[in-house]
Scaffold this active site. Structure first.
Site, short mmCIF file in Angstrom:
data_model
loop_
_atom_site.label_atom_id
_atom_site.label_comp_id
_atom_site.label_asym_id
_atom_site.label_seq_id
_atom_site.Cartn_x
_atom_site.Cartn_y
_atom_site.Cartn_z
N LYS A 117 0.84 -1.19 0.00
CA LYS A 117 0.00 0.00 0.00
C LYS A 117 0.88 1.24 0.00
CE LYS A 117 -3.89 1.77 2.82
NZ LYS A 117 -4.71 1.43 4.02
N SER A 157 -9.59 0.99 3.34
CA SER A 157 -8.80 1.91 2.52
C SER A 157 -7.71 1.22 1.71
CB SER A 157 -8.16 2.98 3.41
OG SER A 157 -7.22 2.40 4.31
N SER A 200 -9.49 -1.87 7.28
CA SER A 200 -9.05 -1.50 5.93
C SER A 200 -8.25 -2.57 5.21
CB SER A 200 -8.22 -0.21 5.99
OG SER A 200 -9.05 0.89 6.28
#
Length: 468
Positions: free
Chosen positions: A78, A153, A177
Site C-alpha cells: 500500500k 482503505s 481497511s
C-alpha cells in the site's frame, strides 16, 4: 500458463521456484504483464516498479532463494509504506513528490528475505475511508464485478491480489481497511495483534488504531508472511518484544474442543440473509470438527463508531498539522472535512474516548477467558456498487463506508488479532467472508481453524474471470 501462475498462491509459486520450473525473472515478467493488462481497469497501482523488480529478480541465486518462504516472490505494498528511493504518495496530491529515504520496517524485513517489491498500491487518501474512492488516482474496482467497489482503505492491495497482479500485498488496517476489502474480493486478510508488526516507516493516520496487515490467497501464505514481518522494533513505541514464533506450526492440526464464541448481538444483525446463511454453514462445519460453539456477549456497540472517530480525527489532525498551512488546498474535500471535525473535538472528548477503548479492551479480554476465538461475519454486505453513498438494511440506513467496516472496526480499538477469509459466494456472484478473532498474540490459533476452513471445499470460491 501465465494465467495459472497469476492466480497461484505464494506456497505454490515458491515450489515452482525451488524446483527450477520457473525463475524469479519469469515470475516478475508474468506479473508485470498482468499489471499492464489490468491496472487501467482496476486502478490498483499508483507506482509500478517493474524495472527495479526485474533487476532484483535477475540478481537472485539459488542460495538466495533458499533463505525464506518468500524469496523470489513478487509482492505489492500500500502506498503508505516507505520504500527507499520510491515515492510514497499516500494516495494524495500532498505527497505526490515525496521520495522515501529508507525502507519501512516491514519492507526491510521482506527485502532481507529476498521478496521482490513490484509496486505501490492505491488507497483511500491517507487511509481516510473504507470505500477506496480516490479523486487523484482513481477508484479501485472489484475483480469479481468491476461495477462494484474493491473496498478500502487498502483498496489497491486487494485489487492487486484479486486481479492476479501479485500473489500477496501489504496494507494497513485502522478500522478494517485490510480485512474488509479482502473479504469483498475473496481473499484472506489479516490484522495481527497491535504491536506484533511495526508501523515504523508507514505514513500514520491514527497511531492508536493503525495496524499493518497482510492480504493473500490462502491462510498458509498469511501465516508464512507474518513470520517474516513480525518482530520487535525499538523505533516503534507500540512494538512488543516477544520470541519469534512459527505461526504456521498448527496448520492442519486437530482443534476438537476449541471454544468458539458466537456474539449474541450486533454482529449477526442487519446483515444480508445470504451472508448469515453462509455463517450458519460455517458454524455447522466447525461443530462437526469438534469445536464448541458458545454464546458470548461483547460490549455495548452503541457508541463504538463515535468512540473510534473521536480518537481518529484528532490524531489525523496532529499527523497533518505540519502540512495544512502550506498544502491544505491539495487535500481532498473529504479529508479536509475530517480534519476540520478533528479541530472541533476537545481534549476532554479525546480522553473519554481513550477510556472507552481501554474498557473495550478489558471487557473483550474477559470474554477470552471463556472462549479461544470469536466468529463473526466479515461484512454485513457484499461489495457495493461504485458510487453508492448509503446502504439500507432492515429499515436502517448508514454510510456505505460504515457498513463495510461495521463488523471489523471494534477490533482495532481492542487490538486483538483478526482474520477475514471467504466462506462462499452470494447469488449476485460476489464473495462472502467470515471473521475470526483471537486472544492477544495468539494468531496461531486463528490460523489453525482458518486453515481447516480454507481447505474445505464447501467454502471454496471460484476465481474471478479476468483473462487478458
Amino acid at each position: 500458463m501465465s494465467s495459472e501462475i497469476a492466480f497461484s498462491d505464494v506456497r505454490s509459486l515458491k515450489s515452482l521456484l525451488d524446483t527450477g520450473r520457473i525463475t524469479p525473472t519469469e515470475l516478475v515478467s508474468i506479473f508485470s504483464e498482468r499489471i499492464k493488462c489490468f491496472n487501467d481497469i482496476s486502478r490498483a497501482f499508483i507506482t509500478v516498479t517493474a524495472e527495479e523488480a526485474a533487476n532484483t529478480a535477475g540478481s537472485l541465486n539459488k542460495a538466495d532463494l533458499s533463505k525464506s518462504s518468500i524469496a523470489g516472490i513478487p509482492y505489492a505494498s500500500k502506498d503508505l509504506f516507505d520504500v527507499k528511493d520510491i515515492r510514497t504518495t499516500a494516495g494524495s496530491r500532498v505527497f505526490q513528490d515525496r521520495i522515501a529515504t529508507e525502507d519501512a520496517f516491514v519492507i526491510d524485513c521482506l527485502r532481507r528475505k529476498h521478496a521482490i517489491g513490484l509496486g505501490k498500491t492505491n488507497l483511500h487518501e491517507f487511509a481516510y475511508g473504507a470505500t477506496g474512492e480516490n479523486e487523484v488516482y482513481g477508484t479501485c474496482v472489484n475483480a469479481y464485478d468491476p461495477t462494484r467497489l474493491a473496498g478500502g482503505s487498502s483498496s489497491g492491495s486487494a485489487a492487486a491480489v484479486a486481479f492476479g497482479m501479485v500473489p500477496a500485498a501489504l496494507g494497513t488496517d485502522t478500522g478494517g481497511s485490510v480485512r474488509a476489502p479482502a473479504a469483498l474480493n475473496g481473499l484472506v486478510g489479516l490484522k495481527p495483534t497491535i504491536g506484533r508488526v511495526s508501523t515504523c516507516g508507514v505514513v500514520p493516520y491514527c497511531w492508536t488504531l493503525d495496524h499493518v496487515g497482510i492480504m493473500t490467497r490462502t491462510v498458509a501464505d498469511s501465516a508464512d508472511i507474518l513470520e517474516i514481518i513480525s518482530g520487535y522494533d525499538p523505533k516503534d513505541p507500540a512494538s512488543v518484544s516477544l520470541p519469534d514464533e512459527p505461526y504456521s506450526a498448527n496448520l492442519g492440526t486437530d482443534f476438537s474442543g476449541i471454544r468458539i464464541g458466537i456474539p449474541t448481538r450486533f454482529f449477526f444483525e442487519r446483515a444480508d440473509p445470504e451472508i448469515l446463511a453462509a455463517l450458519e454453514l460455517v458454524k455447522e462445519h466447525l461443530s462437526s470438527r469438534g469445536a464448541m460453539l458458545l454464546p458470548v456477549t461483547l460490549p455495548d456497540m452503541e457508541h463504538t463508531r463515535t468512540v473510534s472517530l473521536t480518537v481518529q480525527l484528532p490524531e489525523a489532525l496532529s499527523a497533518h498539522s505540519a502540512y495544512l498551512e502550506e498544502h491544505g488546498h491539495l487535500y481532498s474535500r473529504d479529508f479536509r472535512a475530517g480534519l476540520a471535525l478533528g479541530q472541533c473535538l476537545l481534549a476532554e472528548h479525546y480522553v473519554k474516548a481513550k477510556r472507552f477503548i481501554e474498557c473495550y479492551r478489558q471487557q473483550t479480554n474477559a470474554i477470552f477467558r471463556d472462549v479461544d476465538l470469536i466468529l463473526t461475519p466479515a461484512t454485513p454486505e457484499i461489495a457495493p456498487k461504485v458510487g453508492t453513498v448509503k446502504t439500507t438494511r432492515d429499515g436502517v440506513s448508514e454510510a456505505v463506508g460504515n457498513a463495510i467496516t461495521r463488523f471489523t472496526s471494534f477490533f482495532n480499538m481492542t487490538g486483538h488479532p483478526a482474520l477475514t477469509m471467504p466462506c462462499g459466494m452470494h447469488s449476485d456472484g460476489l464473495p462472502i467472508g467470515l471473521q475470526l478473532v483471537g486472544r492477544y498474540f495468539e494468531e496461531r490459533t486463528i490460523f489453525q481453524v482458518a486453515f481447516d476452513l480454507d481447505r474445505t471445499e464447501a467454502f471454496s470460491i471460484p476465481l474471478p474471470k479476468t483473462d487478458c
